[in-house]
Write a protein that holds these residues in place. Sequence first.
Motif, PDB file in Angstrom:
ATOM      1  N   HIS A  53      -4.152  -9.697  12.363  1.00  0.00           N
ATOM      2  CA  HIS A  53      -3.769  -9.182  11.056  1.00  0.00           C
ATOM      3  C   HIS A  53      -4.187 -10.190   9.995  1.00  0.00           C
ATOM      4  O   HIS A  53      -3.714 -11.315   9.982  1.00  0.00           O
ATOM      5  N   ARG A  54      -5.104  -9.767   9.115  1.00  0.00           N
ATOM      6  CA  ARG A  54      -5.563 -10.738   8.132  1.00  0.00           C
ATOM      7  C   ARG A  54      -5.518 -10.160   6.726  1.00  0.00           C
ATOM      8  O   ARG A  54      -6.400 -10.384   5.932  1.00  0.00           O
ATOM      9  N   ASN A  55      -4.499  -9.388   6.461  1.00  0.00           N
ATOM     10  CA  ASN A  55      -4.098  -9.034   5.098  1.00  0.00           C
ATOM     11  C   ASN A  55      -5.194  -8.331   4.323  1.00  0.00           C
ATOM     12  O   ASN A  55      -5.294  -8.500   3.118  1.00  0.00           O
ATOM     13  N   HIS A  56      -6.008  -7.527   4.962  1.00  0.00           N
ATOM     14  CA  HIS A  56      -7.050  -6.802   4.247  1.00  0.00           C
ATOM     15  C   HIS A  56      -6.479  -6.077   3.040  1.00  0.00           C
ATOM     16  O   HIS A  56      -6.993  -6.179   1.934  1.00  0.00           O
ATOM     17  N   GLU A  57      -5.411  -5.317   3.287  1.00  0.00           N
ATOM     18  CA  GLU A  57      -4.940  -4.422   2.227  1.00  0.00           C
ATOM     19  C   GLU A  57      -4.355  -5.202   1.071  1.00  0.00           C
ATOM     20  O   GLU A  57      -4.499  -4.815  -0.090  1.00  0.00           O
ATOM     21  N   LYS A  58      -3.700  -6.318   1.365  1.00  0.00           N
ATOM     22  CA  LYS A  58      -3.123  -7.108   0.273  1.00  0.00           C
ATOM     23  C   LYS A  58      -4.224  -7.833  -0.496  1.00  0.00           C
ATOM     24  O   LYS A  58      -4.209  -7.884  -1.724  1.00  0.00           O
ATOM     25  N   ILE A  59      -5.175  -8.381   0.224  1.00  0.00           N
ATOM     26  CA  ILE A  59      -6.230  -9.124  -0.464  1.00  0.00           C
ATOM     27  C   ILE A  59      -7.068  -8.174  -1.309  1.00  0.00           C
ATOM     28  O   ILE A  59      -7.470  -8.500  -2.433  1.00  0.00           O
ATOM     29  N   GLU A  60      -7.304  -6.970  -0.800  1.00  0.00           N
ATOM     30  CA  GLU A  60      -8.147  -6.048  -1.538  1.00  0.00           C
ATOM     31  C   GLU A  60      -7.500  -5.587  -2.832  1.00  0.00           C
ATOM     32  O   GLU A  60      -8.189  -5.163  -3.754  1.00  0.00           O
ATOM     33  N   GLU A  61      -6.161  -5.671  -2.901  1.00  0.00           N
ATOM     34  CA  GLU A  61      -5.518  -5.343  -4.176  1.00  0.00           C
ATOM     35  C   GLU A  61      -5.821  -6.382  -5.237  1.00  0.00           C
ATOM     36  O   GLU A  61      -5.678  -6.115  -6.428  1.00  0.00           O
ATOM     37  N   ALA A  62      -6.191  -7.569  -4.799  1.00  0.00           N
ATOM     38  CA  ALA A  62      -6.461  -8.636  -5.764  1.00  0.00           C
ATOM     39  C   ALA A  62      -7.947  -8.817  -5.999  1.00  0.00           C
ATOM     40  O   ALA A  62      -8.357  -9.817  -6.559  1.00  0.00           O
TER      41      ALA A  62
END
Lengths: 375, 184, 391, 189, 168
Positions: A53-62
């Motif tokens: 799990h490497r936070n794709h969805e959270k990082i892509e929001e930024a």
Amino acid sequence: MSTMNLEPVPGRTDEMIVNMGPQHPATHGVLRVVLGLEGERITRAVPHIGYLHRNHEKIEEARTYPMVIPYTDRMDYVSGTQNELPFVLAIEDMLGVEVPDRARKIRTMFFELFRLASHLVWMGTAMLDLGAISPFLYTFWDREIILGIVEKTAGARMLPNYYTFGGVRRDVHPDFFKEVADLLDHLERRMVDYEHLVLESPVVHARTIGVGVLSKERAIARGVSGPVLRASGVAYDVRKAFPYDAYPDVEFEIPTSPDGDTYARFWVRFQEMYQSIRILRQLLELTPKTGPFKGKAPARIKPPAGERYRAVENSRGELGVFVISDGTDKPYRVKHRGAAFSNLQIIPDLFIGAKFSDAIAILSSLDPVFGEIDR
Amino acid sequence: MGLLGSDERPRDVILGTLDDLINMARSRSMWPLTFGIACCAIEMMATWDPKIDADRFGMFFRNTPRQADVMIVSGTVNKKLAKRLRRLYDQMAEPKWVISMGACANQGGPFRQGYSVVEGVDKIVPVDVYIPGCPPRPEALLQALLLLRDKIADRELRYKKPREIPADYEIMAEPGKDGRIPVL
Amino acid sequence: MSQIPIPEDRHFRPRLFGYDPQKSRPWLERAVYSAYVFVFWLLVITTYAGVPALFGALGWDSGWGFVFMRALQVVLLFLLSAVLALLLILVLRKYLGKVQERFGPMHYGPAGGIQTIFDALKLLAKEDFVPAAADVLTFRLAPAVTFVASFAMFAVIPFASGWVLADTNVGLVYLIAVSTLSTYGVLLGGVSSGNKWALIGALRAGAQMVSYEIPLALVFLTVAVWSGTLSLSGIVDAQLGLWNFLPLALPFVLYVIASLAELKHIPFDFPEAESELIAGYNVEYSGMSFAFFFLAEFVELFLLPALIVVFFFGGWHGPLFGLEPGSLAAGALESLYFTLKTAVWVWIFLWIRATLPRYRDDQLMEFAWKAMIPLALFGLVLAAYMRLIWR
Amino acid sequence: MSLLQEVWQAVKAIGTGMATVHKRVYEEAPTEFYPYVKPDLPPVSVQSLALVENEDGSERCIVCLQCERACPAQVITIERHRNPEGKGFLIDRFDIDLVNCMYCAACVEACPVSSIVTIQDFEMSTYDLRTLRADIDFLHEQARNSRQWYSPKFGVEIRTEDGRIEKAPPEMQPGGLAEILKPAEEVDS
Amino acid sequence: MELRLKQERLFDEDIYTVHPEDYRALCEKLKADGFDFPRAVSGIDTGYGLRVTLHLTRLHDRAKVTVRTDVRYENPVVASVTDLWPGVEWYEREAYDMLGVRFSGHPDLRRILLEDEWELHPLLKRYDTGGYPIPGWEPKAWPDPDPWTPPPPPEPEAGEAGEGGEAS
């Protein structure tokens, strides 16, 4: 919470709790399955994911919209540009960008090239799981050829960041069409060998036929897609159901098998490779050698507030993306629907009751890629 | 390496030669652990494919950490995996080496800002060779393996000097700001 | 484009390469293999002809002298098995490389010829680890048991006429007893490791053994019935006119399959099953203990094909070109024939390893009990009947 | 009968498989002897980044910060100040963190003057990560050590023997550069 | 019973915005309508509450439908539809993991990607990318007077970037 850590049942001595993964050679990455084994037979199976799990969805929001594209590459890392497409399509829908015909065809060619590459990797690793070493090396060499073609145009082997809003980033290399034609000739020769080594091998028959049967109803209800669904007899293919890019222009079939067992999944992937070759051959004819490769997209991508779910059929099934825009240059929320994520849910269904060796074969026939599952 | 006229400690002829021989053997028989994590794992497999063929240099995969010499950390290490990775490293028999492959393993790469990603595998295990790239080419991995070969061959017997855990390994184990329980 | 020279003065980056491009050199590979085979052959000649001749010349061929002679021969055989393992591992890797469109080890030594020596040295110097959950004594014992059991089979293998350590008239019974023992090593190692994968591997080894041992013994019996002797030299002698694989075709096929199972070789490598059980019974072994498992595996990879040659392919028989049977030259030539015939079978085994996937463990058991044992019984009856008619 | 046929089919299939494998012995291996022979990388291949100077050694970069804004991994750090003597900006600091770079070439796409370019130097493995923090001197040196580089605007450029920077001949160029590669008079007409 | 819902059509799919109490009833109705293929469940932090979006497809005629429902931060409970479509099991777990939406009736609701001990729901907008709370972040007011109607789409020029987006 009986399934949380799979505690041994008190008083039951014939069951052994075995932890398979995340470093297990047959898990294709970092899957962890906790198995209850009664001898060789699996009584309980609890998959654990999230080790990649490497936070794709959270990082892509930024990130701004163009910046998201290289991140989507890293999801299903075996099939490169395929991941970029649903996001690009969704944003194009929201922006109303026109994609030139030639760009759509180039995109589709890359899409199918990566399907071939992905299925080749699957074939090699699946045969490695079953114990055969040589097909792994053969398929990886074929994949090298594909990646060489991709690199010559897109600039990177695996994760090229090639699609962009309105087309592709740069025109194909002048040698591209000839190289693809050569590749298809080469692959058609090699597919004969792969049939001998995989589909016709009596050992593969013994290991896969009748193993891990997934019924049609169960497959649909579980949201399984891609070759796994089609091997259960459902002719659902996003390329046909919701056509995108150049797929309406080409002829191909959806291979399905009514059996739903591991061999059927092997077989369907093989037939898909034949269909990919067929699609690529048509596109070689159809694609103009020169012409525009990129439509007019605004310099600053700012889709209007809204939401869009787009899906494509990648090597593992329906790869969807759900983008919510709030009118700024960064997505408000990007939700990825990984095909392998849905496909992996059927592990308990298929594992329980199977032999341990069967579990390995079943897992390899599901072809999980953890970048897409854990995101 | 002269015995005379050198400032260095005189070198034992027999044991020194044996050291050299064993280090040479180690450096020329590095068996990596089959441990693919992410994108780089595919390129790691491709390093053993017919085009690159790292087996030319006597390297082949062992599945069990006990028999492996080199751990190639090929991908993003998140906090959930970090415990496992450290455990695998501890399970490997001495002497052992670690190659950090790709941006994510080096320092978290493009995902380093995320909440669950460990910023660099060298926070968990000591790393000998770093490979930049996302993912690195198979040739780059082979180059790193050959760098490691040279590093091993120049050293004394490794098992006399067990590695030290990085100093900030413990620091990472303190609770985070927002009540997250770090997993290391 | 690729010829653009890279400047040499990159200050911070370690530089590696200043070599010329290397190419595959098949003649060199052949020379390396030939050198290994030659060393092997020399060791065979020394063991079976040189040492007895030496002791005979010294007059020490009775009493304690005989015991010393045998001990020296065993030491030489140990050396020989080490050479064998080094050679076979190299050949395996080179052959797998060849059929996989690549090159095996090729940069260390002439054509990669000393790669396996490096491997052995490395394993020698690697930490030999005993897990906390392991039973130390058994854990330490298991590789030794496996290796000794495999190694003990050398005692009855005739390399040439008269070139055998113990030409006992119960050679077949000895073989059955000893070959089973090596599975005990695997079982002990797996169970004592305190690891679940190793345990599963050990259980599989046990289950596998009970399935292939019976057809194997039945085939031994068939060969004994056909040849009229239990001595391996006698079996070879009985094939002077007609090699056994023709009249005993069915037992021969069964024997090859059972040999694959006994070797724990693909398609029957369930106890090790790299992709399923990680490394199976030897999952917790490292360093030298693991090396002994490896050594045992590859010694068996020579011995079981050697037994195929002994039982079905006329052992050391071959044209002697007028050499007097029993002489040193004839013995040397015969042992060379034996070695080469065995090499062909080793190659076939490696070929199978390069091609086939793995069956499931219960499929072997099913096959052994439902097909191999009836067929082996049928072959036994048939052999006995043919023997009654023809001899 | 059917059992015998099945057995025969199985034996035949195993035989075919073994023949398929054995056939490879006679084929030439495609191995590239990597450390001895460098791979023939296409000019667009993104292996590392460099910062090109003009032929006279002056800075090509106009410090417009486009690359910094376009970088998805956010590894580019630029500091600048206004040029006291003329217009434009001067570089104070130009760092690319090649450790965390994801080599997507978004910065190269964004660069309006093709100052930041991709090069084919992939042999960047190191014992120490500090060697991968690329400051402006290092990036310049990377460009100086390269004989060719690529940027979408200018295509493949090569450095000739006498130190001049030229556009590469058309056979070295990737696709989509027809308009760039046209001779000047053709563009005018 | 009359379901409290609002229907829109966007591109090629029907979008139902439904009151959380009626979410389950609508899903049952859709299941009866033949929507058999679950595509995904997405959890979204809208700034004033949590939203669950369910994407469904009917395989035989390829009709697409999106069901969405909004719940408050204080009580983020949505009925689980795992028994209707077993394929959403992991998606609901993921929404719980990432956003803290609790699905009542889910057979095995626990974290899926992060570890069980974590207390962080990282996709909430009150956390930054690193998972640390953004200082000064305040939820927006729940729209009044109609509790189940989502708020109007934010005006782009209003400068309210980063807050709940709606399709119109």
